[in-house]
Design a protein around this motif. Structure first.
Motif, mmCIF file in Angstrom:
data_model
loop_
_atom_site.group_PDB
_atom_site.id
_atom_site.type_symbol
_atom_site.label_atom_id
_atom_site.label_comp_id
_atom_site.label_asym_id
_atom_site.label_seq_id
_atom_site.Cartn_x
_atom_site.Cartn_y
_atom_site.Cartn_z
ATOM 1 N N LEU A 65 0.822 -1.207 0.000
ATOM 2 C CA LEU A 65 0.000 0.000 0.000
ATOM 3 C C LEU A 65 0.859 1.262 0.000
ATOM 4 N N ARG A 66 0.488 2.212 -0.845
ATOM 5 C CA ARG A 66 1.112 3.523 -0.859
ATOM 6 C C ARG A 66 0.011 4.576 -0.894
ATOM 7 N N THR A 67 0.122 5.584 -0.017
ATOM 8 C CA THR A 67 -0.877 6.645 0.054
ATOM 9 C C THR A 67 -0.212 7.984 -0.225
ATOM 10 N N GLU A 68 -0.745 8.698 -1.189
ATOM 11 C CA GLU A 68 -0.222 10.016 -1.560
ATOM 12 C C GLU A 68 -1.191 11.091 -1.086
ATOM 13 N N ILE A 69 -0.688 12.050 -0.333
ATOM 14 C CA ILE A 69 -1.484 13.214 0.047
ATOM 15 C C ILE A 69 -1.371 14.238 -1.081
ATOM 16 N N GLU A 70 -2.487 14.483 -1.773
ATOM 17 C CA GLU A 70 -2.468 15.352 -2.946
ATOM 18 C C GLU A 70 -2.613 16.822 -2.587
ATOM 19 N N GLU A 71 -3.335 17.104 -1.495
ATOM 20 C CA GLU A 71 -3.581 18.502 -1.149
ATOM 21 C C GLU A 71 -3.971 18.589 0.325
ATOM 22 N N VAL A 72 -3.492 19.609 1.002
ATOM 23 C CA VAL A 72 -3.902 19.897 2.369
ATOM 24 C C VAL A 72 -4.387 21.340 2.412
ATOM 25 N N VAL A 73 -5.629 21.536 2.836
ATOM 26 C CA VAL A 73 -6.220 22.868 2.938
ATOM 27 C C VAL A 73 -6.569 23.111 4.394
#
Length: 305
Positions: A65-73
């Motif tokens: 499993l790999r999780t990418e955080i695309e955006e943090v607002v």
């Protein structure tokens, strides 16, 4: 700004340790002792230990499993996190034996900090992505309708034209939206759908309230402006700030202020639902949209029924 960067960096490093490497005890430094994770009305809330066990179950089924955080607002003590996870189904999951299939799932998590730790999270994602990848739900050839055909059907549906607005730290933001609908009258609730690639989308994620301006028939110029990619769509526009801070466009035939409740990931869009907290309307004909064109229906006669 440093405080914001620190929290974002903590989120990113902890998620990488937990989801990508299975180091679930790293959550103890991020999540408070009374942490609650909410996953929608159909699922029971989880505490910190239950959350850890659910991560272990996911990683047993998807060890790569790999999780990418695309955006943090960020807005105050709340962070909206858009993420995308990928992995190979090589272990039992939801009662489904390993298929070896690649899986990709995306969603959003809304995280609330309290005294430096996360006290509560709300998670929204499209489970059909996972169910289809695992073969639990299949998309038949009959269901895989050509996108142009679906677009042609939508063009036959007549809608009003709204401009959805919000206050973004003192700056008004907005875009034209025709995907607007009433959910209920008791309590009064509505929804709007906004494409995630819209430049207004991050501001809506940060906002607590939004404005819905139903345009009048003589506001075609306003519709064109808010459908454009102009940097300042409010330049030269007559508008007022509503009771709850949302920008409200003058001369609209109706206006709502809505307290945002849920932000639901659905395909390429986010569905914003919320409770109506203020409303007004005028005896003006609405601007109408159908088949790629705008219409003034003020001179049409109603059909007898």
């Amino acid at each position: 700004m440093t405080h914001t960067l620190d929290r974002t960096a903590r989120i990113r490093s902890t998620w990488q340790a937990v989801w990508d490497r299975g180091q679930v005890d790293a959550l103890d430094q991020l999540l408070g002792p009374a942490y609650v994770r909410r996953r929608g009305p159909a699922a029971a809330p989880q505490d910190r230990e239950q959350f850890k066990e659910s991560i272990r179950a996911v990683r047993r089924a998807f060890p790569d499993l790999r999780t990418e955080i695309e955006e943090v607002v960020e807005e105050g003590e709340t962070l909206a996190i858009r993420w995308r996870s990928t992995g190979s189904h090589t272990g039992d999951f939801l009662g489904v034996p390993a298929t070896g299939r690649p899986v990709e799932v995306s969603g959003a998590t809304f995280t609330r900090f309290d005294h430096g730790v996360v006290s509560e999270e709300w998670v929204t994602w499209d489970p059909r992505q996972l169910l289809e990848a695992l073969g639990i739900v299949t998309t038949t050839q009959r269901a895989a309708v050509d996108a142009d055909l679906v677009r042609g059907v939508h063009r036959k549906f007549i809608t009003g034209v709204t401009v959805v607005t919000c206050d973004d730290d003192g700056t008004p933001r907005g875009l034209a939206v025709n995907a607007f609908a009433s959910i209920s009258l008791d309590p009064p609730m509505v929804l709007v759908c906004v494409q995630r690639t819209s430049t207004t989308h991050p501001a809506l994620h940060r906002a607590t309230h939004l404005g819905i301006n139903i345009l009048a028939a003589d506001q075609l110029d306003v519709a064109k402006t808010f459908a454009s990619k102009a940097d300042d769509k409010f330049a030269g526009l007559s508008w007022t700030r509503g009771e709850f801070g949302a920008p409200l466009i003058d001369r609209s035939c109706a206006q709502l202020e809505v307290e945002i409740g849920e932000r639901l990931e659905a395909g390429s869009h986010t569905v914003f639902t919320g409770r109506v907290v203020a409303a007004r309307h005028e005896e003006l004909a609405p601007l109408v949209y159908s088949g790629g064109g705008f219409f003034d229906i003020s001179h049409t006669a109603p059909l007898p029924w």
